[in-house]
Design a protein around this motif. Structure first.
Motif: not given
Length: 528
Positions: A275-294
């Motif tokens: 899934x991508x941001x509707x304005x920038x077209x950047x990909x949203x962080x994946x689930x694993x990426x979000x947990x890695x940041x946490x």
């Protein structure tokens, strides 16, 4: 086959309900490849919900009662079976319920990978821990005066804490503005995690593999609680200490800020598989990426912490007593009802009129909690994660916040989308199919002793092979048009009535011969 023109579908349904026969039978056409014979057979629908089919739901409830009785007061460990214990509550099965009590295997794998989640949170006492013996039965006690040995078990009720004062007897908050609906919703959505943790902790504190048969119900205030038959006797102080020390920390990405809502939502990109941001077209962080940041944030806190309420009810019971029988009936009382039926049914002394202020306030209470339940995430795969700028785990196209397929988000479930019955793996040593077979075996034995041919359990079974090694009987679905439904119900009713007459005759002959009395709860419909 034909029926009297004066018989309506409603009349046929009423007759079937009165006789304990399925009111919405399914038709199957069975072709015998050996003889060429084609037979049409009505089969019960098998629903566990009273509103759908009271007859099938009641039969399912009785099987659960038998399962509860057989495992509760055992004096020897039951045989261990392999595979998965079946659960017929298909309508309420979901990704959050687990009646196999796998000791949090999935969570343990996650914790092995995410070290932060193993940290003991402050504010919770340490648990008493004993070596866990390889037994599932409680200890036996001997009365010094009589010399009698007995092995008591327990009936335990645990629930969630308060989210604000409610008006007694109504479930309505005294002050809805200060009532913590968000915590109430998250607690309901994640309640199974807390229950699993409680059983794990109780086993460690009790020193043996505690087994249970439990039913999940919502209280009048809409918070879920758990009634459980527990095999063996555990000191009350130990159970209360475990309840006080039990918590479930949810290490998920933050959900305190909504980034996307209404028509402003991330879009699916097939080539990128995300899934991508509707304005920038950047990909949203994946689930694993979000947990890695946490994990990299030393100051991070759990997104939510569940704990049990202070109210813990414990009763000691002996097998074969009236109190034990009443407890079994109480445990299985609401299993045929949906969650909505149990929390929205007014008491006998209440006025269900829509103009009643209390009834109106209660509906508002339900609506307010439902708004929270609908938009909060229920699991890592929930579509609601898109609201917070996170791609759900294992995403796919078509995910829309507020439209997660989990029943937990529905108004009639209010977070309780998982199984209503939770049964530990070594409760009775039998699957539900085996419990049903036991009931059917009682009926068959009575019929055979009376010289009456019982319906063949394997008649036209799909696994019976022909001489060519292929299935002899070929089963096909037969759609039932509305105009023919009365005929189908009547056919099913006549079949059940014929078997019931034979069964009553067989019981009468058994009584004349002085045979042991037959349990009248063993329904002849099990033979079907």
């Amino acid at each position: 086959m034909s029926v009297d023109l004066g018989v309506t579908t409603d009349m046929a349904v009423a007759a079937a309900s009165s006789a304990g026969v399925c009111i919405r039978p399914l038709l199957r056409k069975v072709t015998d490849r050996l003889t060429g014979t084609v037979t049409t057979i009505p089969l019960p629908c098998g629903s566990t919900r009273e509103k759908v089919c009271p007859s099938c739901a009641e039969k399912a409830r009785r099987v659960r009662m038998q399962q509860c009785r057989e495992g509760w007061h055992l004096t020897e460990d039951p045989p261990r079976h392999t595979g998965t214990v079946e659960d017929p509550d298909v309508d309420l099965e979901d990704d959050q319920g687990n009646d196999e009590d796998g000791d949090g295997e999935e969570e343990s794998v996650e914790k092995a990978r995410r070290v932060r989640s193993t940290r003991h949170l402050p504010g919770f006492p340490d648990l008493p821990v004993l070596p866990v013996e390889d037994r599932t039965i409680g200890k036996a006690f001997t009365d010094e005066k009589t010399g009698r040995t007995y092995r008591p078990s327990m009936f335990v009720t645990i629930t969630l804490p308060s989210y604000g004062k409610v008006i007694p007897g109504t479930g309505v908050p005294r002050n809805p503005k200060s009532y913590d609906y968000r915590r109430a919703a998250l607690d309901a959505l994640l309640f199974p995690r807390l229950v699993d943790r409680f059983w794990q902790n109780l086993r460690r504190a009790a020193g043996y593999k505690v087994q249970y048969f439990a039913a999940v119900e919502p209280q009048r205030r809409l918070a879920p609680h758990l009634h459980a038959a527990v095999r063996g006797a555990i000191p009350r102080a130990t159970i209360k200490a475990v309840a006080k020390a039990t918590y479930a920390a949810i290490w998920w990405p933050p959900i305190d800020q909504v980034l996307y809502e209404n028509d402003y939502l991330p879009g699916w990109h097939a080539d990128l598989g995300g899934y991508l941001d509707p304005d920038t077209g950047a990909a949203l962080p994946t689930w694993d990426e979000a947990l890695d940041e946490l994990d990299q944030d030393d100051d991070a806190e759990p997104v939510h912490v569940l704990r049990l309420g202070a109210q813990v009810d414990i009763k000691g019971l002996l097998g074969g007593t009236p109190d034990s029988d009443r407890a079994v009936r109480y445990l299985c009382k609401y299993l045929t009802k949906s969650v909505a039926d149990t929390y929205a049914t007014p008491r006998e002394d209440e006025d269900p009129d829509d103009d009643d202020p209390t009834a109106v306030a209660y509906e508002r209470h339900i609506d307010r909690l439902h708004r929270e339940v609908r938009w909060l995430p229920c699991s890592p795969t929930c579509a609601n994660w898109l609201r917070y700028g996170i791609q759900p785990k294992d995403p796919g196209p078509g995910l829309i916040p507020g439209q997660c397929p989990s029943k937990a988000h529905d108004r009639e479930h209010l977070g309780l989308g998982g199984r209503r019955v939770l049964v530990s793996r070594q409760w009775s040593g039998k699957t539900l199919s085996q419990h049903r077979a036991d009931r059917a075996a009682v009926v068959r034995e009575v019929l055979q002793e009376a010289g009456i041919d019982a319906p063949d359990a394997d008649r036209m079974a799909a696994d019976v092979l022909d001489t060519d090694g292929q299935p002899r009987f070929v089963w096909e679905d037969v759609p039932v048009p509305e105009r023919d439904y009365t005929t189908v119900i009547a056919q099913s009713l006549r079949q059940a009535q014929r078997w019931r007459v034979q069964y009553e005759q067989a019981k009468a002959l058994a009584a004349e011969r002085g045979s042991p009395p037959v349990d009248s709860n063993s329904a002849i419909s099990e033979v079907a």
